[in-house]
Design a protein around this motif. Structure first.
Motif, mmCIF file in Angstrom:
data_model
loop_
_atom_site.group_PDB
_atom_site.id
_atom_site.type_symbol
_atom_site.label_atom_id
_atom_site.label_comp_id
_atom_site.label_asym_id
_atom_site.label_seq_id
_atom_site.Cartn_x
_atom_site.Cartn_y
_atom_site.Cartn_z
ATOM 1 N N VAL A 1 37.309 41.239 46.335
ATOM 2 C CA VAL A 1 38.130 39.816 45.070
ATOM 3 C C VAL A 1 39.937 41.110 45.467
ATOM 4 O O VAL A 1 39.280 42.062 45.197
ATOM 5 N N PRO A 2 40.607 40.567 44.726
ATOM 6 C CA PRO A 2 41.896 41.228 44.632
ATOM 7 C C PRO A 2 41.604 41.887 42.908
ATOM 8 O O PRO A 2 40.486 41.943 42.292
ATOM 9 N N GLN B 1 36.015 35.051 35.235
ATOM 10 C CA GLN B 1 36.256 34.450 35.526
ATOM 11 C C GLN B 1 37.263 33.446 36.168
ATOM 12 O O GLN B 1 36.634 32.779 36.892
ATOM 13 N N SER B 2 38.309 34.236 37.205
ATOM 14 C CA SER B 2 38.385 33.260 37.918
ATOM 15 C C SER B 2 37.750 33.534 39.301
ATOM 16 O O SER B 2 38.037 32.691 40.063
ATOM 17 N N VAL B 3 37.383 34.820 39.388
ATOM 18 C CA VAL B 3 36.633 35.145 40.953
ATOM 19 C C VAL B 3 35.346 33.535 40.738
ATOM 20 O O VAL B 3 35.478 32.425 41.679
ATOM 21 N N ALA C 1 35.907 29.990 39.346
ATOM 22 C CA ALA C 1 36.252 29.560 39.592
ATOM 23 C C ALA C 1 36.753 29.329 40.668
ATOM 24 O O ALA C 1 36.741 27.759 41.593
ATOM 25 N N GLN C 2 37.411 30.275 41.522
ATOM 26 C CA GLN C 2 37.834 29.762 42.889
ATOM 27 C C GLN C 2 36.993 29.698 43.311
ATOM 28 O O GLN C 2 36.399 29.416 44.722
ATOM 29 N N VAL C 3 35.039 30.646 44.066
ATOM 30 C CA VAL C 3 33.838 30.204 43.977
ATOM 31 C C VAL C 3 33.606 29.084 44.094
ATOM 32 O O VAL C 3 32.776 28.109 45.390
ATOM 33 N N ALA C 4 33.580 28.154 42.976
ATOM 34 C CA ALA C 4 33.421 26.682 42.296
ATOM 35 C C ALA C 4 34.223 25.579 43.254
ATOM 36 O O ALA C 4 33.769 24.872 44.342
ATOM 37 N N SER C 5 35.091 26.543 43.130
ATOM 38 C CA SER C 5 36.103 25.264 43.859
ATOM 39 C C SER C 5 35.765 25.083 45.764
ATOM 40 O O SER C 5 36.475 25.007 46.704
ATOM 41 N N GLN C 6 36.297 26.021 45.848
ATOM 42 C CA GLN C 6 36.346 26.985 47.830
ATOM 43 C C GLN C 6 34.504 27.002 48.021
ATOM 44 O O GLN C 6 35.562 26.390 49.332
ATOM 45 N N TYR C 7 33.969 26.767 47.750
ATOM 46 C CA TYR C 7 32.526 25.969 48.257
ATOM 47 C C TYR C 7 31.417 24.753 47.865
ATOM 48 O O TYR C 7 31.225 24.518 48.124
#
Length: 111
Positions: A24-25, A31-33, A35-41
């Protein structure tokens, strides 16, 4: 935010425990990780742990008689994500399918 799954033997073993590893960056937080994993996969994230891996020291030389030196590889931020029971991300299955297709096409080759 761009997250990349890590495809190593350690990450493969973590999959049995519903765990996945992502690069990750440096500015990312839990929280941002999640949210991103949930939306992407399209999965439900249960927990996130973040680790900062320091870059290893590497030696370099500027020629035979020049002074040697030491530099460092770039630091990496790794996120260990645990998913809800029943959810999974197909990371290694896709690689295995591609390899079997390549082998099937290679068997009919020239002699």
């Amino acid at each position: 935010m761009l997250i990349r799954p890590i495809q190593t033997e350690k990450a493969y073993r973590k999959q049995a425990e519903r765990g996945y590893m992502f690069i990750v960056p440096a500015s990312a937080n839990k929280q941002s990780v999640a949210a991103q994993v949930a939306s992407q996969y399209n999965v439900t994230v249960e927990s996130v742990r973040i680790v900062l891996r320091k870059g290893k020291a590497t030696k370099f030389s500027r020629g035979r008689h020049a002074y040697p030196g030491t530099t460092y590889r770039q630091d990496k931020k790794i996120a260990f994500v645990t998913l809800k029971d029943g959810d999974s991300i197909k990371i290694f299955e896709e690689v295995a399918e591609e390899n079997t297709e390549d082998k099937k096409s290679d068997k009919g080759g020239d002699k």
